[in-house]
Design an enzyme around this catalytic site. Structure first.
Site, PDB file in Angstrom:
ATOM      1  N   ASP A  70       5.364  13.126  -0.977  1.00  9.30           N
ATOM      2  CA  ASP A  70       6.122  11.902  -1.211  1.00  9.30           C
ATOM      3  C   ASP A  70       6.330  11.257   0.139  1.00  9.30           C
ATOM      4  OD1 ASP A  70       7.224  10.197  -3.237  1.00  9.30           O
ATOM      5  OD2 ASP A  70       9.158  10.518  -2.296  1.00  9.30           O
ATOM      6  N   PHE A 153      -4.226   1.671   2.982  1.00  8.42           N
ATOM      7  CA  PHE A 153      -3.638   1.213   1.716  1.00  8.42           C
ATOM      8  C   PHE A 153      -2.145   1.032   1.946  1.00  8.42           C
ATOM      9  CE2 PHE A 153      -2.979   5.709   1.785  1.00  8.42           C
ATOM     10  CZ  PHE A 153      -1.853   5.969   1.031  1.00  8.42           C
ATOM     11  N   TYR A 155       1.295  -0.147   2.954  1.00  8.38           N
ATOM     12  CA  TYR A 155       1.831  -1.046   3.979  1.00  8.38           C
ATOM     13  C   TYR A 155       1.031  -1.006   5.291  1.00  8.38           C
ATOM     14  CZ  TYR A 155       5.915  -1.127   0.901  1.00  8.38           C
ATOM     15  OH  TYR A 155       6.756  -1.282  -0.174  1.00  8.38           O
ATOM     16  N   ASP A 156      -0.101  -0.325   5.285  1.00  7.30           N
ATOM     17  CA  ASP A 156      -0.887  -0.171   6.518  1.00  7.30           C
ATOM     18  C   ASP A 156      -1.187  -1.492   7.239  1.00  7.30           C
ATOM     19  OD1 ASP A 156      -0.864   2.537   6.110  1.00  7.30           O
ATOM     20  OD2 ASP A 156      -2.984   2.731   5.602  1.00  7.30           O
TER      21      ASP A 156
END
Length: 201
Positions: A70, A153, A155-156
């Site tokens: 997570d 992918f 918030y990269d």
């Protein structure tokens, strides 16, 4: 080749784990590969709680050792948001694009020096009859004013890493694995629990 099961349906996370574990001789399998219908509800209020919930549920269902992840983005100027709600920050269906738009909107007018943030990851390793153990990792950076890069992918594209002067989305998978929150957490797991890794076959 040894197999390792990652309790996720997320293709981006699966790719991250493949980049990290394939060089070590592990074939990464996800719920998409072995239990596509399984979807564990994340009811925890921390990354650790959610990782444990997922790992234990899948390990019990499949009767094997499982790693659950997570993770999310914590932005200081937003009091730690989106945090555990990173995947559905914009509400409704998971949408990376909408989530980024919401972050950029909420940070409109916030100065560069106040846009500090970090990616945080907790891994939980669970197996039937074993005590679940967790490992954590983080990566410090700050939030850009606009998207940069095409890789990764989540918030990269808006997460800038000052130490390498690039956004996460401008890194190759290998470059990202070397500095990412997920990579750091997995390195902690490897250092502390080699016997667990050896059991994953």
């Amino acid at each position: 080749m040894k197999r390792v099961i990652i309790a996720t349906q997320n293709k981006g996370k699966a790719k991250d784990f493949e980049t990290l574990l394939s060089p070590l001789g592990y074939k990464v399998l996800t719920l998409r590969d072995i239990a596509e219908e399984m979807d564990v509800e994340e009811t925890g209020i921390t990354f650790e709680e959610n990782a444990i919930i997922k790992a234990e549920a899948v390990a019990e269902a499949l009767q094997t050792t499982v790693i659950a992840d997570d993770s999310g983005l914590e932005i200081d100027a937003l009091n730690g948001e989106p945090g555990v709600y990173s995947a559905r920050y914009a509400g409704g269906e998971k949408s990376d694009y909408a989530n980024i738009d919401k972050v950029l909107s909420k940070l409109d007018g916030v100065l560069d020096e106040e846009r500090t943030a970090r990616f945080r990851c907790v891994l939980a390793v669970a197996a039937p009859g074993q005590k679940t153990i967790t490992f954590s990792g983080s990566c410090e950076g700050h939030i850009l004013h606009e998207r940069r890069g095409e890789n990764g992918f989540g918030y990269d594209p808006i997460f800038f890493v000052p130490t390498i002067n690039k956004s996460m989305a401008e890194l190759s998978p290998e470059e990202k694995a070397a500095i990412s929150h997920r990579g750091n957490a997995l390195r902690e797991l490897k250092r502390a629990m080699p016997k667990w890794m050896g059991d994953m076959e």
